[in-house]
Design a protein around this motif. Structure first.
Motif, PDB file in Angstrom:
ATOM      1  N   GLU A 293       3.535   8.058 -56.886  1.00 43.22           N
ATOM      2  CA  GLU A 293       4.646   8.808 -57.469  1.00 43.22           C
ATOM      3  C   GLU A 293       4.195   9.612 -58.684  1.00 43.22           C
ATOM      4  OE1 GLU A 293       4.809   5.746 -56.456  1.00 43.22           O
ATOM      5  OE2 GLU A 293       6.689   5.329 -55.396  1.00 43.22           O
ATOM      6  N   ALA A 294       3.276   9.032 -59.476  1.00 43.71           N
ATOM      7  CA  ALA A 294       2.731   9.763 -60.614  1.00 43.71           C
ATOM      8  C   ALA A 294       1.976  11.006 -60.148  1.00 43.71           C
ATOM      9  CB  ALA A 294       1.797   8.851 -61.421  1.00 43.71           C
ATOM     10  N   ALA A 295       1.215  10.861 -59.075  1.00 46.87           N
ATOM     11  CA  ALA A 295       0.494  12.015 -58.519  1.00 46.87           C
ATOM     12  C   ALA A 295       1.471  13.079 -58.049  1.00 46.87           C
ATOM     13  CB  ALA A 295      -0.397  11.559 -57.366  1.00 46.87           C
ATOM     14  N   GLN A 296       2.556  12.648 -57.460  1.00 48.69           N
ATOM     15  CA  GLN A 296       3.560  13.592 -56.977  1.00 48.69           C
ATOM     16  C   GLN A 296       4.178  14.364 -58.139  1.00 48.69           C
ATOM     17  OE1 GLN A 296       6.594  11.764 -54.575  1.00 48.69           O
ATOM     18  NE2 GLN A 296       7.921  13.553 -54.646  1.00 48.69           N
ATOM     19  N   VAL A 297       4.533  13.666 -59.204  1.00 43.43           N
ATOM     20  CA  VAL A 297       5.159  14.317 -60.354  1.00 43.43           C
ATOM     21  C   VAL A 297       4.222  15.356 -60.965  1.00 43.43           C
ATOM     22  CG1 VAL A 297       5.916  13.928 -62.735  1.00 43.43           C
ATOM     23  CG2 VAL A 297       6.747  12.445 -60.907  1.00 43.43           C
ATOM     24  N   ASP A 298       2.959  14.996 -61.185  1.00 44.18           N
ATOM     25  CA  ASP A 298       2.035  15.954 -61.788  1.00 44.18           C
ATOM     26  C   ASP A 298       1.678  17.076 -60.831  1.00 44.18           C
ATOM     27  OD1 ASP A 298       1.967  15.018 -64.327  1.00 44.18           O
ATOM     28  OD2 ASP A 298       0.033  14.015 -64.190  1.00 44.18           O
ATOM     29  N   PHE A 299       1.777  16.837 -59.541  1.00 46.97           N
ATOM     30  CA  PHE A 299       1.561  17.911 -58.575  1.00 46.97           C
ATOM     31  C   PHE A 299       2.651  18.979 -58.713  1.00 46.97           C
ATOM     32  CE2 PHE A 299       2.256  19.687 -54.258  1.00 46.97           C
ATOM     33  CZ  PHE A 299       1.023  20.313 -54.097  1.00 46.97           C
ATOM     34  N   TYR A 300       3.895  18.551 -58.942  1.00 51.21           N
ATOM     35  CA  TYR A 300       4.976  19.522 -59.122  1.00 51.21           C
ATOM     36  C   TYR A 300       4.816  20.295 -60.430  1.00 51.21           C
ATOM     37  CZ  TYR A 300       7.097  16.682 -55.457  1.00 51.21           C
ATOM     38  OH  TYR A 300       7.333  16.004 -54.290  1.00 51.21           O
ATOM     39  N   ARG A 301       4.390  19.602 -61.468  1.00 53.02           N
ATOM     40  CA  ARG A 301       4.166  20.280 -62.752  1.00 53.02           C
ATOM     41  C   ARG A 301       3.097  21.366 -62.612  1.00 53.02           C
ATOM     42  NH1 ARG A 301       5.568  17.046 -67.661  1.00 53.02           N
ATOM     43  NH2 ARG A 301       3.973  18.283 -68.698  1.00 53.02           N
ATOM     44  N   PHE A 302       2.128  21.125 -61.758  1.00 50.38           N
ATOM     45  CA  PHE A 302       1.038  22.072 -61.519  1.00 50.38           C
ATOM     46  C   PHE A 302       1.575  23.460 -61.163  1.00 50.38           C
ATOM     47  CE2 PHE A 302      -0.967  23.578 -57.493  1.00 50.38           C
ATOM     48  CZ  PHE A 302      -2.061  24.251 -58.024  1.00 50.38           C
ATOM     49  N   PHE A 303       2.634  23.511 -60.359  1.00 53.76           N
ATOM     50  CA  PHE A 303       3.197  24.804 -59.960  1.00 53.76           C
ATOM     51  C   PHE A 303       3.767  25.569 -61.157  1.00 53.76           C
ATOM     52  CE2 PHE A 303       3.445  22.533 -55.872  1.00 53.76           C
ATOM     53  CZ  PHE A 303       2.797  23.451 -55.075  1.00 53.76           C
ATOM     54  N   GLY A 304       4.245  24.837 -62.143  1.00 49.47           N
ATOM     55  CA  GLY A 304       4.836  25.491 -63.297  1.00 49.47           C
ATOM     56  C   GLY A 304       3.823  26.063 -64.266  1.00 49.47           C
ATOM     57  N   PHE A 305       2.548  25.661 -64.144  1.00 53.62           N
ATOM     58  CA  PHE A 305       1.567  26.072 -65.137  1.00 53.62           C
ATOM     59  C   PHE A 305       0.513  27.039 -64.607  1.00 53.62           C
ATOM     60  CE2 PHE A 305       3.450  22.419 -67.141  1.00 53.62           C
ATOM     61  CZ  PHE A 305       3.432  22.754 -68.484  1.00 53.62           C
ATOM     62  N   ILE A 306       0.489  27.291 -63.305  1.00 49.62           N
ATOM     63  CA  ILE A 306      -0.518  28.208 -62.764  1.00 49.62           C
ATOM     64  C   ILE A 306      -0.445  29.593 -63.415  1.00 49.62           C
ATOM     65  CG2 ILE A 306      -1.319  29.418 -60.702  1.00 49.62           C
ATOM     66  CD1 ILE A 306      -0.601  27.028 -59.061  1.00 49.62           C
ATOM     67  N   PRO A 307       0.725  30.267 -63.403  1.00 49.15           N
ATOM     68  CA  PRO A 307       0.747  31.620 -63.984  1.00 49.15           C
ATOM     69  C   PRO A 307       0.430  31.637 -65.474  1.00 49.15           C
ATOM     70  CG  PRO A 307       2.673  31.237 -62.608  1.00 49.15           C
ATOM     71  CD  PRO A 307       2.016  29.912 -62.808  1.00 49.15           C
ATOM     72  N   LEU A 308       0.956  30.670 -66.220  1.00 49.02           N
ATOM     73  CA  LEU A 308       0.712  30.640 -67.665  1.00 49.02           C
ATOM     74  C   LEU A 308      -0.770  30.493 -67.959  1.00 49.02           C
ATOM     75  CD1 LEU A 308       1.725  30.383 -70.623  1.00 49.02           C
ATOM     76  CD2 LEU A 308       1.827  27.920 -70.232  1.00 49.02           C
ATOM     77  N   ILE A 309      -1.407  29.518 -67.333  1.00 48.56           N
ATOM     78  CA  ILE A 309      -2.818  29.258 -67.618  1.00 48.56           C
ATOM     79  C   ILE A 309      -3.700  30.391 -67.105  1.00 48.56           C
ATOM     80  CG2 ILE A 309      -4.747  27.699 -67.122  1.00 48.56           C
ATOM     81  CD1 ILE A 309      -2.651  25.418 -67.089  1.00 48.56           C
ATOM     82  N   ALA A 310      -3.391  30.911 -65.908  1.00 45.67           N
ATOM     83  CA  ALA A 310      -4.201  31.990 -65.340  1.00 45.67           C
ATOM     84  C   ALA A 310      -4.123  33.245 -66.208  1.00 45.67           C
ATOM     85  CB  ALA A 310      -3.744  32.299 -63.920  1.00 45.67           C
ATOM     86  N   THR A 311      -2.924  33.647 -66.584  1.00 43.18           N
ATOM     87  CA  THR A 311      -2.779  34.896 -67.340  1.00 43.18           C
ATOM     88  C   THR A 311      -3.339  34.761 -68.757  1.00 43.18           C
ATOM     89  OG1 THR A 311      -0.500  34.255 -67.905  1.00 43.18           O
ATOM     90  CG2 THR A 311      -0.807  35.741 -66.036  1.00 43.18           C
ATOM     91  N   THR A 312      -3.082  33.627 -69.419  1.00 42.71           N
ATOM     92  CA  THR A 312      -3.621  33.471 -70.782  1.00 42.71           C
ATOM     93  C   THR A 312      -5.140  33.332 -70.761  1.00 42.71           C
ATOM     94  OG1 THR A 312      -3.181  31.080 -70.700  1.00 42.71           O
ATOM     95  CG2 THR A 312      -1.517  32.478 -71.750  1.00 42.71           C
TER      96      THR A 312
END
Length: 452
Positions: A293-312
């Protein structure tokens, strides 16, 4: 979520084995060195300032001051309280200090020494602080475990908030009803499973599906307009300064690919040891032993940070210490540290090599990019309420009405003073300060601790 099992998990989490201690110390040394080289920092707010530092337009001391100002509240108000209450390490406690120490170090050789020193403080000092706190008349660390339930369950709603913000009330209402039904169904049919796991999965998939549908519809409409007018879409000019900057930054990061692979291996190994959680909800899930379940939660968070981390990263030339954070859930699920190291190195190699391509793809999917912004905002909103509510529950557990008065009062005072402590960290910090104050009142014979 039985209390006895939770208590054992939290207490056992701070007693690190020798391999775990060495992994934390070496990883902190490495992250401080990488920060000193201006190759990566963990704090997303610091990354945009790195471009001027890399090009010599600002000094090391000025950049360090920015990093400290943006990180101190999270370190002492969120990272340390979360680690002490859950028994699981987190990136705010490990990587924000090494951001600062790496930038602070005037010499390249000093940065890893300072980072290793911080890692030693964490692995050797945290357990001692935990034991001292548990021996106090008012045990505020045990009280802080009250935060787990609101964090886990309110975090479940972040896809609903993101859908509502991006696609309106109707879709948001439908997503809310669907998630509630799935939580109830999970609790009834699969009681051993984290109740929000299925609901979050469906919510995130719905958000991504809606975003992709909107982008495809917009592209179809654009092609129809082009066909009707007889014109073709114009690509970016060859001398686009942003494209040139992105290309230069990506090339700079690729030059240090072996170092990033070592970093990915270290982060993935740490996650595999199950003494580290990538987020607030994840920390408590790992403490409870709910690794999948912890892996699942952090997997969803991953989608929220791709554009921010990539662009910065492309704009500044400095990457994220945890990359796109997908290395967290991969590490949780690895069967041993060796495979985790191999997987982490491979993941970081792919991320760094694909950075330019990811930036181009995101430029063609504006709704998907906006969804990530809404996801991050929704995660922050849901966790802010959960942490505040959980902190007040902790205040009630350690001091009843007086505890609520002290903790709630400190939180409101922080708001009135313009938030010298960032909002997310203010409530847990208030619990610790309130716990210390209640112990002082006990020693002055002015307060009797709540029994139980």
């Amino acid at each position: 979520m039985s209390t006895p099992g939770w208590q054992l998990a939290a207490d056992a989490g701070l007693d690190f084995s020798l391999p775990q201690q060495l992994t934390v110390i070496l990883l902190c040394a490495l992250t401080a060195f990488i920060s000193h080289m201006a190759l990566a920092v963990f704090n997303d707010g610091v990354r945009p300032f790195m471009l001027d530092f890399i090009h010599g337009r600002t000094t090391r001391s000025a950049t360090t001051a920015v990093s400290f100002g943006l990180s101190a509240g999270f370190i002492f108000g969120l990272g340390a309280p979360m680690a002490l209450s859950s028994g699981v390490l987190n990136p705010w406690l490990l990587f924000l200090p090494t951001d600062i120490l790496g930038l602070l170090a005037p010499k390249k050789w000093l940065a890893p020494l300072l980072g290793a020193g911080w890692g030693a403080v964490v692995v050797f000092g945290l357990n001692g602080a935990n034991e001292v706190a548990h021996d106090l008349p008012v045990d505020f660390l045990t009280a802080m475990q009250q935060m787990s339930t609101p964090i886990l369950f309110l975090f479940t709603l972040f896809p609903v908030l993101a859908i509502t913000k991006q696609f309106g009330r109707a879709w948001g209402g439908a997503a809310g009803v669907l998630e509630l039904a799935l939580v109830v169904l999970t609790m009834k049919l699969w009681p051993d499973m984290f109740a929000g796991a299925l609901a979050m999965a469906v919510g995130v998939l719905l958000l991504i599906g809606l975003a992709v549908r909107r982008d495809l519809a917009q592209r179809k409409a654009d092609r129809a307009d082009e066909a009707a007018s007889g014109t073709a879409a114009q690509g970016p000019p060859e001398d686009d300064p942003m494209a040139s900057l992105f290309s230069t930054s990506a090339a700079r990061l690729r030059r240090y690919l072996p170092l990033f692979m070592v970093l990915g291996a270290g982060v993935c190994m740490l996650a595999q040891m199950h003494i580290f959680g990538g987020g607030e909800a994840t920390s408590f899930l790992i403490a409870k032993g709910n690794i999948s379940e912890a892996a699942q939660v952090d997997f969803y968070r991953f989608f929220g940070f791709i554009p921010l981390i990539a662009t910065t990263a492309l704009a500044s030339g400095a990457y994220g210490i945890a990359g796109f954070t997908i290395v967290y859930p991969i590490g949780y699920l690895m069967p041993n540290p060796v495979l985790a190291a191999i997987a982490g190195a491979a993941v970081f190699a792919i991320e760094v090599m694909a950075l330019s391509s990811i930036g181009k793809v995101l430029g063609k999917l504006p709704s998907v990019r906006d969804s990530s912004e809404h996801l991050r905002s929704a995660i922050t909103d849901s966790l802010h309420l959960a942490i505040l509510f959980g902190s007040l529950m902790a205040a009630n557990a350690m001091g009843a009405g007086l505890g609520i008065l002290v903790v709630g009062g400190l939180y409101l005072l922080n708001e009135a003073m313009g938030r010298p402590v960032v909002r997310m960290a203010a409530a847990p910090a208030a619990v610790i300060v309130g716990g210390v104050l209640l112990n002082v009142l006990y020693w002055l014979d002015l307060f009797t601790p709540v029994k139980g």
